[in-house]
Write a protein that holds these residues in place. Structure first.
Motif: not given
Length: 233
Positions: A112-114, A117-118, A151, A153, A155
């Motif tokens: 999972i990137d948020t 971090n994406i 923000i 996110t 999955k």
């Protein structure tokens, strides 16, 4: 590793768990900004068995829900295999060097990137101001200094449109204080080079050779003129 559609979507070991008749997958073209490559599952096979590399997103449209099992190796965000008993944090990929545009991409690693971090996991760098993460339900814009208007996110395995832009030109600040000239620019401008010139019309700009600390230069105030600018290599 890359897989063909027949390898990604199959009915092994249970024929009941394959793609339904009429399922169609579309590839995004960042040049034409359209889904211009597609393949349809019909009579037990795909009309165009193209390859889908890890991290490349696609749109799958099916006439009915179905289940699919994936077999293979789990990889890091940079496409390498995890090292047994190695670091838990997946290494980032090389910094994206392609042209600006709208790309449909995903993290190669199942995680999972948020937020920022994406971009780190997919493009190997933090986002520039104004860059966006776009899904079918939201558009998230990076405002700088680690903040977003909302923000985003992603999955496990989820792809999103990344609106990739050039790094904006940093602002060069020059102030005079206590007999010194202080020239500075943002720390986020990592690769920009400071140049000087006594006559900007002469085109004889040269790299600044003095000490630079945290993108800040301090020189004693003197007579004459000295011009500063930032350039990108």
């Amino acid at each position: 590793m890359s897989n063909t559609l027949s390898e990604l979507f199959h009915n092994y070991p249970n024929p009941a768990y394959g793609p339904p008749e009429g399922a169609t997958i579309y590839l995004w073209n960042p040049v034409t900004l359209s889904f211009d490559t597609n393949s349809t599952f019909t009579h037990g096979s795909w009309t165009f068995d193209f390859t889908l590399p890890p991290g490349v997103g696609a749109m799958l449209v099916t006439p009915e829900p179905f289940s699919n099992s994936f077999y293979g190796y789990v990889i890091n965000s940079d496409g390498t295999l995890p090292i047994p008993d190695g670091p838990a944090i997946s290494p980032f990929p090389p910094v994206f060097t392609g042209p600006n545009g709208l790309y449909l991409l995903a993290d190669k690693a199942p995680q999972i990137d948020t937020g920022t971090n994406i971009f780190l996991s997919i493009l190997g760098r933090i986002p520039f101001v104004g860059e966006q993460v776009i899904t079918f339900s939201s558009t998230n814009t990076y405002l700088g200094n680690g903040t977003w208007d909302s923000i985003p996110t992603l999955k496990y395995g989820q792809a999103a449109f990344l609106n990739i832009m050039s790094e904006p030109s940093p602002l060069l600040s020059i102030i005079c204080t206590n007999g010194n000239i202080i020239v500075s620019w943002p720390l986020t401008a990592r690769d920009w080079i400071l140049e000087t010139n006594s006559d900007p019309l002469s085109l004889s700009w040269q790299n600044y050779l003095g000490p630079i600390t945290n993108n800040c230069v301090t020189n004693t105030l003197s007579t004459g003129s000295l011009f500063y600018r930032l350039t990108y290599p």
